[in-house]
Write a protein that holds these residues in place. Sequence first.
Motif, PDB file in Angstrom:
ATOM      1  N   GLU A 253       0.779  -1.279  -0.049  1.00  0.00           N
ATOM      2  CA  GLU A 253       0.087  -0.043  -0.052  1.00  0.00           C
ATOM      3  C   GLU A 253       0.803   1.070   0.076  1.00  0.00           C
ATOM      4  OE1 GLU A 253      -4.010   1.708   0.172  1.00  0.00           O
ATOM      5  OE2 GLU A 253      -3.420  -0.102  -0.314  1.00  0.00           O
ATOM      6  N   MET A 254       2.009   1.179   0.796  1.00  0.00           N
ATOM      7  CA  MET A 254       2.683   2.447   1.023  1.00  0.00           C
ATOM      8  C   MET A 254       3.594   2.573  -0.381  1.00  0.00           C
ATOM      9  SD  MET A 254       2.391   4.007   3.704  1.00  0.00           S
ATOM     10  CE  MET A 254       0.489   3.560   3.506  1.00  0.00           C
ATOM     11  N   GLU A 255       3.747   1.589  -1.171  1.00  0.00           N
ATOM     12  CA  GLU A 255       4.603   1.638  -2.455  1.00  0.00           C
ATOM     13  C   GLU A 255       3.587   2.515  -3.270  1.00  0.00           C
ATOM     14  OE1 GLU A 255       7.571   1.193  -3.402  1.00  0.00           O
ATOM     15  OE2 GLU A 255       8.290   0.579  -1.408  1.00  0.00           O
ATOM     16  N   ARG A 256       2.332   1.977  -3.418  1.00  0.00           N
ATOM     17  CA  ARG A 256       1.515   2.535  -4.149  1.00  0.00           C
ATOM     18  C   ARG A 256       1.473   3.995  -3.891  1.00  0.00           C
ATOM     19  NH1 ARG A 256      -4.884   2.824  -4.788  1.00  0.00           N
ATOM     20  NH2 ARG A 256      -5.011   1.950  -2.518  1.00  0.00           N
ATOM     21  N   VAL A 257       1.195   4.425  -2.750  1.00  0.00           N
ATOM     22  CA  VAL A 257       1.157   5.761  -2.289  1.00  0.00           C
ATOM     23  C   VAL A 257       2.483   6.414  -2.835  1.00  0.00           C
ATOM     24  CG1 VAL A 257       1.138   7.775  -0.465  1.00  0.00           C
ATOM     25  CG2 VAL A 257      -0.230   5.653  -0.227  1.00  0.00           C
ATOM     26  N   LYS A 258       3.613   5.955  -2.630  1.00  0.00           N
ATOM     27  CA  LYS A 258       4.979   6.650  -2.929  1.00  0.00           C
ATOM     28  C   LYS A 258       4.831   6.661  -4.654  1.00  0.00           C
ATOM     29  CE  LYS A 258       8.607   4.426  -1.688  1.00  0.00           C
ATOM     30  NZ  LYS A 258       9.546   3.375  -1.286  1.00  0.00           N
ATOM     31  N   ASP A 265       0.697  12.289  -9.463  1.00  0.00           N
ATOM     32  CA  ASP A 265      -0.839  12.280  -9.912  1.00  0.00           C
ATOM     33  C   ASP A 265      -1.738  12.587  -8.956  1.00  0.00           C
ATOM     34  OD1 ASP A 265      -3.252  11.067 -10.769  1.00  0.00           O
ATOM     35  OD2 ASP A 265      -2.175   9.143 -11.215  1.00  0.00           O
ATOM     36  N   GLY A 266      -1.828  14.000  -9.105  1.00  0.00           N
ATOM     37  CA  GLY A 266      -2.903  14.633  -8.258  1.00  0.00           C
ATOM     38  C   GLY A 266      -4.314  14.113  -8.153  1.00  0.00           C
ATOM     39  N   GLU A 267      -4.748  13.643  -9.471  1.00  0.00           N
ATOM     40  CA  GLU A 267      -6.255  12.753  -9.305  1.00  0.00           C
ATOM     41  C   GLU A 267      -6.269  11.833  -8.608  1.00  0.00           C
ATOM     42  OE1 GLU A 267     -10.201  13.040 -10.584  1.00  0.00           O
ATOM     43  OE2 GLU A 267      -8.616  14.387 -10.475  1.00  0.00           O
ATOM     44  N   ALA A 268      -5.185  11.064  -8.633  1.00  0.00           N
ATOM     45  CA  ALA A 268      -5.196   9.674  -7.891  1.00  0.00           C
ATOM     46  C   ALA A 268      -4.929   9.994  -6.357  1.00  0.00           C
ATOM     47  CB  ALA A 268      -3.915   8.632  -8.436  1.00  0.00           C
ATOM     48  N   ILE A 269      -4.018  10.730  -6.025  1.00  0.00           N
ATOM     49  CA  ILE A 269      -4.117  11.239  -4.585  1.00  0.00           C
ATOM     50  C   ILE A 269      -5.376  11.674  -3.987  1.00  0.00           C
ATOM     51  CG2 ILE A 269      -2.660  12.732  -3.029  1.00  0.00           C
ATOM     52  CD1 ILE A 269      -0.402  12.485  -4.990  1.00  0.00           C
ATOM     53  N   TYR A 270      -6.015  12.547  -4.638  1.00  0.00           N
ATOM     54  CA  TYR A 270      -7.151  13.069  -4.202  1.00  0.00           C
ATOM     55  C   TYR A 270      -8.271  12.039  -4.135  1.00  0.00           C
ATOM     56  CZ  TYR A 270     -12.016  15.222  -4.532  1.00  0.00           C
ATOM     57  OH  TYR A 270     -13.223  15.331  -4.347  1.00  0.00           O
ATOM     58  N   HIS A 271      -8.472  10.909  -5.067  1.00  0.00           N
ATOM     59  CA  HIS A 271      -9.334   9.890  -4.787  1.00  0.00           C
ATOM     60  C   HIS A 271      -8.924   8.838  -3.671  1.00  0.00           C
ATOM     61  CE1 HIS A 271     -12.483  10.551  -8.144  1.00  0.00           C
ATOM     62  NE2 HIS A 271     -11.495  11.114  -8.681  1.00  0.00           N
ATOM     63  N   TYR A 272      -7.538   8.768  -3.553  1.00  0.00           N
ATOM     64  CA  TYR A 272      -6.875   8.190  -2.518  1.00  0.00           C
ATOM     65  C   TYR A 272      -7.674   8.313  -1.112  1.00  0.00           C
ATOM     66  CZ  TYR A 272      -3.757   5.475   0.574  1.00  0.00           C
ATOM     67  OH  TYR A 272      -3.111   4.653   1.344  1.00  0.00           O
ATOM     68  N   PHE A 273      -7.444   9.764  -0.859  1.00  0.00           N
ATOM     69  CA  PHE A 273      -8.018  10.277   0.518  1.00  0.00           C
ATOM     70  C   PHE A 273      -9.628  10.265   0.597  1.00  0.00           C
ATOM     71  CE2 PHE A 273      -3.666  11.719   0.715  1.00  0.00           C
ATOM     72  CZ  PHE A 273      -3.461  11.440   2.104  1.00  0.00           C
TER      73      PHE A 273
END
Length: 366
Positions: A253-258, A265-273
Motif C-alpha cells: 500500500e505504501m509503495e502505491r502511495v509513493k 498524480d494529483g487526481e489519484a491522490i485526491y481519490h485515495y483520500f
Amino acid sequence: MKKTVFVIGLGLIGGSIALAIKRKYDINIIGFDVNEERVGLAKTLQVIDESANSIEEGAVKANLIVISAPVQQTEKIIEQLATVDLDPSVIITDVGSTKKQIMKKAELLLEKGVTFIGGHPMAGSHKSGVSAARAHLFENAFYILTPSKQTSREKIDELKDWLEGTKANFLILSPDEHDELTGAISHFPHIVAASLVHQVAMIAEENSTVSRLAAGGFRDITRIASSSPIMWRDILLHNKEILLKLLQKWQEEMERVKDMIRRMDGEAIYHYFLEAKQFRDGLPIRQKGAIPAFYDLYVDVLDHPGSISEVTSILAKEEISITNIRIIEIREDIMGVLRLSFRNEDDRKKAQEVLAQHKYETFIEM
C-alpha cells in the motif's frame, strides 16, 4: 448453595467481569492474583468475596473460571488447570486478544472433558488496575466467544447467561476469524501508531522542535501507542502469521502511495483520500469497537485566570465526571483549546448540553 466464580487476574478486565456477574447473580467470587496487594484491594473494593492462595485452591470450587491474564500467561494457567481435579460441569473462559494459539493450548482441557470457550471482551479504559473496574465497562461492546467445534450450544448459552450482566453484544467466531479480524482493526493499528512515534522520535534527535509540534493532533492520533508493552509483545508473538501478512500488504500500500507522489498524480491522490474518508465516515459512531473509543469534548475558552476552573466547576455541580483534561497548545484544525475526556457517550453529551447553557462553544471531532 451459592455458585462460585473463580477469577484469575484481578486487573481492570477481570475486576469488571466480576462486578458485572455480581450485579446479575447472588454468587461467591473467589479471586487470585500473583500481586498480593491487588488481591487485598479487590477484597476491600468488594470486587471479590474471598481470595485463593493458589490457582488449584480456587479452581476446585468453581462453577465458572475466568482467566484474565496476558495471553502468554494464559497458556501457562491452562496447563496448570489441566492438572487440577475440576468440577466436570465447570466452564473455563479467558479474555485474551488472540485466540488461535490459546484454543490450541485449551485442547489439554477439552481432552479431559472440561469445557473451554475462548473469550475476548472488546472494551477497555484509559485507566488500569482493579480500582478502575466497573460493572458497566462492557455495555454495548462486542464480546467475542470462540468455542471449539466440540462445544455444545447449551454450554455456549450457559456462558452467555453467566456474562449477561456485562450487557455486551456477543459474537461467535472461529479462532482464525477472530485473529484475522482483530489483527486488521486492532493489532495492526497499534503497530502503525508505535511506528509513527518511532519515526518522530528519530526526527526529534536532530530537531527538538518536532516534539512541541507533535503535542497537538499527532499526540492524539497515536494515543494507542501508550498501551502496555508487555501485552502488545505477547499479542504480536501470538498473532504472528496474520500480522506478517498485514505488514506485507501495508508495504504494498505504501509503495502505491509513493508511486502516486512520485508521478505527481494529483487526481489519484485526491481519490485515495476521498475513498478513505468515505469509508471511515461510514463506520458506526455509537458502537464500541476493537479499540476503546475516546469520548472527547473540545471547549473554546478564553485565555484568562480561572477560565478552566469555571468549566470544571460547572460540570462538577452537575456531577459529571471528567476522566482527563488537557490544554491544546497547537490547535491545527480543531476548534477549542481545552479537551475534556469522559467515561462514556452519555457523560459527554450531558456535558455538552450543560456547557451550551452557559454559553460555551464546544466541538466533537468525528
